[in-house]
Write a protein that holds these residues in place. Structure first.
Motif, short mmCIF file in Angstrom:
data_model
loop_
_atom_site.label_atom_id
_atom_site.label_comp_id
_atom_site.label_asym_id
_atom_site.label_seq_id
_atom_site.Cartn_x
_atom_site.Cartn_y
_atom_site.Cartn_z
N GLU A 146 0.83 -1.22 0.00
CA GLU A 146 0.00 0.00 0.00
C GLU A 146 0.86 1.27 0.00
O GLU A 146 0.39 2.33 -0.42
CB GLU A 146 -0.97 -0.01 1.21
CG GLU A 146 -0.32 0.11 2.58
CD GLU A 146 0.31 -1.21 3.08
OE1 GLU A 146 0.24 -2.22 2.36
OE2 GLU A 146 0.88 -1.19 4.19
N ASN A 147 2.12 1.15 0.41
CA ASN A 147 3.00 2.33 0.44
C ASN A 147 3.27 2.90 -0.95
O ASN A 147 3.74 4.02 -1.09
CB ASN A 147 4.32 1.97 1.12
CG ASN A 147 4.12 1.66 2.58
OD1 ASN A 147 3.45 2.39 3.28
ND2 ASN A 147 4.68 0.54 3.03
N PHE A 148 3.04 2.08 -1.99
CA PHE A 148 3.31 2.53 -3.36
C PHE A 148 2.11 3.25 -3.98
O PHE A 148 2.25 3.88 -5.02
CB PHE A 148 3.71 1.33 -4.24
CG PHE A 148 5.10 0.85 -3.95
CD1 PHE A 148 6.17 1.29 -4.73
CD2 PHE A 148 5.35 -0.01 -2.90
CE1 PHE A 148 7.45 0.86 -4.45
CE2 PHE A 148 6.63 -0.44 -2.61
CZ PHE A 148 7.69 -0.01 -3.39
N GLU A 149 0.96 3.14 -3.32
CA GLU A 149 -0.26 3.69 -3.92
C GLU A 149 -0.18 5.21 -4.05
O GLU A 149 0.23 5.90 -3.13
CB GLU A 149 -1.49 3.29 -3.09
CG GLU A 149 -1.92 1.87 -3.39
CD GLU A 149 -2.85 1.29 -2.35
OE1 GLU A 149 -3.49 2.07 -1.62
OE2 GLU A 149 -2.92 0.05 -2.27
N GLY A 150 -0.53 5.70 -5.24
CA GLY A 150 -0.59 7.13 -5.46
C GLY A 150 0.77 7.79 -5.62
O GLY A 150 0.87 9.02 -5.66
N LYS A 151 1.83 7.01 -5.72
CA LYS A 151 3.18 7.60 -5.87
C LYS A 151 3.66 7.37 -7.30
O LYS A 151 4.05 6.27 -7.67
CB LYS A 151 4.14 6.99 -4.86
CG LYS A 151 3.70 7.24 -3.42
CD LYS A 151 4.88 7.30 -2.48
CE LYS A 151 4.46 7.59 -1.05
NZ LYS A 151 3.84 6.43 -0.39
N ASP A 152 3.66 8.45 -8.04
CA ASP A 152 3.87 8.38 -9.49
C ASP A 152 5.21 7.80 -9.94
O ASP A 152 5.28 7.03 -10.86
CB ASP A 152 3.76 9.78 -10.09
CG ASP A 152 2.32 10.08 -10.45
OD1 ASP A 152 1.51 9.13 -10.36
OD2 ASP A 152 2.03 11.24 -10.78
N ASP A 153 6.29 8.22 -9.29
CA ASP A 153 7.60 7.85 -9.80
C ASP A 153 8.15 6.55 -9.20
O ASP A 153 9.32 6.24 -9.36
CB ASP A 153 8.60 8.98 -9.56
CG ASP A 153 8.32 10.16 -10.47
OD1 ASP A 153 7.59 9.95 -11.45
OD2 ASP A 153 8.82 11.26 -10.20
N TYR A 154 7.30 5.84 -8.49
CA TYR A 154 7.73 4.59 -7.84
C TYR A 154 6.96 3.41 -8.41
O TYR A 154 5.76 3.50 -8.64
CB TYR A 154 7.45 4.66 -6.34
CG TYR A 154 8.22 5.74 -5.61
CD1 TYR A 154 9.43 5.44 -4.98
CD2 TYR A 154 7.73 7.04 -5.52
CE1 TYR A 154 10.13 6.42 -4.30
CE2 TYR A 154 8.43 8.04 -4.85
CZ TYR A 154 9.62 7.72 -4.24
OH TYR A 154 10.31 8.70 -3.56
N TYR A 155 7.67 2.31 -8.62
CA TYR A 155 7.03 1.10 -9.13
C TYR A 155 7.46 -0.09 -8.29
O TYR A 155 8.64 -0.21 -7.95
CB TYR A 155 7.47 0.80 -10.57
CG TYR A 155 7.21 1.94 -11.55
CD1 TYR A 155 6.09 1.90 -12.37
CD2 TYR A 155 8.09 3.02 -11.65
CE1 TYR A 155 5.84 2.92 -13.28
CE2 TYR A 155 7.85 4.05 -12.54
CZ TYR A 155 6.73 4.00 -13.35
OH TYR A 155 6.49 5.02 -14.24
N CYS A 156 6.51 -0.96 -8.00
CA CYS A 156 6.84 -2.20 -7.31
C CYS A 156 6.54 -3.35 -8.28
O CYS A 156 5.41 -3.84 -8.33
CB CYS A 156 6.00 -2.30 -6.04
SG CYS A 156 6.31 -3.81 -5.13
N PHE A 157 7.54 -3.70 -9.10
CA PHE A 157 7.32 -4.76 -10.09
C PHE A 157 7.46 -6.12 -9.41
O PHE A 157 8.47 -6.37 -8.73
CB PHE A 157 8.32 -4.64 -11.23
CG PHE A 157 8.13 -3.41 -12.08
CD1 PHE A 157 6.94 -3.22 -12.79
CD2 PHE A 157 9.12 -2.43 -12.17
CE1 PHE A 157 6.75 -2.08 -13.57
CE2 PHE A 157 8.94 -1.29 -12.95
CZ PHE A 157 7.76 -1.12 -13.65
N HIS A 158 6.48 -6.96 -9.61
CA HIS A 158 6.52 -8.30 -9.01
C HIS A 158 7.26 -9.27 -9.93
O HIS A 158 7.08 -9.25 -11.14
CB HIS A 158 5.10 -8.85 -8.81
CG HIS A 158 4.33 -8.16 -7.73
ND1 HIS A 158 3.65 -8.85 -6.76
CD2 HIS A 158 4.13 -6.84 -7.47
CE1 HIS A 158 3.06 -7.99 -5.93
NE2 HIS A 158 3.32 -6.76 -6.36
N ALA A 159 8.07 -10.15 -9.32
CA ALA A 159 8.73 -11.22 -10.07
C ALA A 159 8.23 -12.55 -9.50
O ALA A 159 7.25 -13.09 -10.00
CB ALA A 159 10.24 -11.06 -9.97
#
Ligand code: AMP
Ligand code: GLY
Length: 424
Positions: free
Chosen positions: A352-365
């Protein structure tokens, strides 16, 4: 339109994220996908090597374009199966994917067409390889011919190590049939740069450069992995390097493949080493890098569907690729123990910390949903935490900041991704 992406790693999450930005796309499927991809695509329980099932799925569901992310299905001929069914598919056919599938083939191609690369010999007889080593200069590099998850390369400092390497690759078959043939090549020194490109059979367009960190531990120690982090662009990929590669490497490779009757459409990934004698090709891959795709695609301004369709249709020269001026850094969160043994099935929290943050991505592997619906670890490389910044240093600070937002019990990362930037 409807798009199917084949694969399940961080690279495929980055591809799906780029596809989701296209206003032309109504629906994305991903086979088999992962827990992060499931937020933007419908995951389909078909494995990447099940070509017939995938083609049948594409037909039944009216898929307009299938994008192949991974090397194994490409080298195995998935594109030929789709084309035989009249389906539109992005990626090289089997006879062109050999550019990645056989290192002996790619070395012979470079030699024949004068594309700069390390001096080498190919061997299919271990006795001949051993005899050759007796008079060779150390260190020396041994490479299993076929696909080996990026692990089939041995750098040997002494004759004894090299002899043991021949035994491992060709006799003990540590990398399976990939080691039936082996390349022995000259050891080169220099900085490494990854350059990804779109190719339409005739013409080629280069994407922004990147650099991977292949070793498991800080300071480039530890075992080779699929890649522990990346940054893009590479400050070492200068205008001079670009001009040299445009003159002697990129178009020359595309033309060579066409001349051999192996027209290449899709992605060519050039693994380059910047040596004192100029840039040389370390290896070719026939797909996006993982985690290179994560730092390159998030900065591409073009609609990825337009570009991929132009590759399929042979009209790439009508487009201009554009990238943001921003830089990007990706830090891989892995399971402690990777690339050897590690635990799986551990709960991951903090998304949830990534929500609404434009320049951040949490790519899943390597992630999946467990029976209780929680997201858990499911592989060695778990997440690719990626951030964009006005320059590489800012992107790196932001990416490392975001690595703190995620928690799982055996979380492991390198702490020096992008350290080379400070030397530029
Ligand atoms: P490859 O899979 O061919 O890219 O090789 C994996 C890694 O091994 C490269 O990223 C380099 O770090 C190293 N390597 C491969 N070939 C050579 C070479 N000829 N000289 C020095 N290092 C090499
Ligand atoms: N990161 C290296 C590769 O994808 O081959």
């Amino acid at each position: 339109m409807k798009v199917l992406v084949v694969g399940s790693g961080g690279r495929e999450h980055a591809i799906c994220t780029a596809v989701a930005k296209s206003p032309r796309v109504d629906k994305i499927y991903c086979a088999p996908g992962n827990a992060g991809i499931a937020a933007i695509a419908e995951c389909v329980a078909i494995q990447a090597m099940e070509f017939e099932k995938l083609a049948a799925f594409a037909k039944e569901n009216g898929i307009d374009l299938t994008i192949i992310g991974m090397d194994d299905p490409l080298v195995g001929g998935i594109v030929d199966v789709f084309e035989a069914e009249g389906l539109r598919v992005f990626g090289p056919r089997k006879n062109a994917a050999i550019l990645e599938g056989s290192k002996a083939f790619s070395k012979d191609l470079m030699k024949k067409y004068n594309i700069p690369t390390a001096a080498y010999e190919n061997f299919d007889d271990p006795q001949k390889a051993l005899a050759y080593l007796e008079t060779a200069k150390m260190p020396i590099v041994l490479k299993a011919d076929g696909l080996a998850l990026g692990k089939g390369v041995l750098i040997c400092n002494t004759l004894e190590e090299a002899k043991a390497g021949v035994k491992e690759i060709m006799e003990d078959k540590k990398f399976g049939p990939a080691g039936n043939t082996m390349v022995i090549e000259e050891f080169m020194t220099g900085r490494e740069v990854s350059v990804l490109s779109f190719v339409d059979g005739k013409s080629i367009q280069i994407m922004s450069s990147a650099q991977d960190h292949k070793r498991a531990k800080d300071g480039d120690q530890g075992l080779n992995t699929g890649g522990m982090g990346t940054f893009s662009p590479s400050p070492f990929y200068t205008k001079e390097v670009d001009e040299f590669c445009k003159k002697y490497i990129y178009q020359a490779t595309v033309d060579a493949m066409a001349k051999e009757g192996r027209e290449f459409k899709g992605i060519i990934f050039f693994g380059l080493m910047l040596t004192e004698e100029g840039p040389k090709v370390l290896e070719y891959n026939a797909r996006f890098g993982d985690p290179e795709a994560q730092v390159v695609l998030c900065r591409m301004k073009n609609d990825i569907i337009d570009v991929m369709e132009a590759c399929v249709d042979g009209t790439l020269d009508t487009l201009k690729l554009e990238f943001e001026d921003q830089a990007a850094v990706c830090v891989v969160l892995a399971s402690d123990g990777y690339p050897l043994a590690y635990d799986k099935g551990l709960e991951i929290t903090g998304f949830e910390n990534f929500e609404g943050k434009d320049d951040y991505y949490c790519f899943h592997a390597g992630t999946k949903f467990d029976d209780a619906g929680r997201i858990v670890t499911n592989g060695g490389r778990v997440l690719g935490i990626t951030a964009k910044g006005s320059d590489l240093k800012e992107a790196r600070v932001k990416a490392y900041e975001a690595t703190e937002w995620i928690w799982f019990a055996n979380k492991y990362m390198r702490h020096d991704i992008g350290k080379a930037i400070d030397e530029a």
